[in-house]
Design a protein around this motif. Sequence first.
Motif: not given
Length: 117
Positions: A1-5
């Motif tokens: 989640x953190x890398x893409x959103x």
Amino acid sequence: FHACTKHSDDREDILPQEDAPDCKLSVYSVFTEIFPQYSGSGKEGLLRLRFNKIGYELYEKGQSRRVPASKAKPGNPGYGFRLARWRNPLYHPEDIRICEMAFTSVGISPAKIEDIK
């Protein structure tokens, strides 16, 4: 989640929980493309249900007609991650830095990171 959103202050922003019948739009689909070894069933697998629960710990759960509802009649609202938006690693330096840092920390090669972007 953190890398893409990332979190959004716009109440209209929502990322889909499910895919549309004709294309893959969900955050889970992105996860399974980047980490196929951790998707689906099996000992190491992360099922969509568990993945979505993680997402709802980070973002609000919301309904919108702008996201697919896979088991509902056409026009019915689907569920998604409200106040969430995609990172844009092609044009935003902060998103590039966070994306690269997150993927590097879990052992993704520089070549694969470039493919992801």
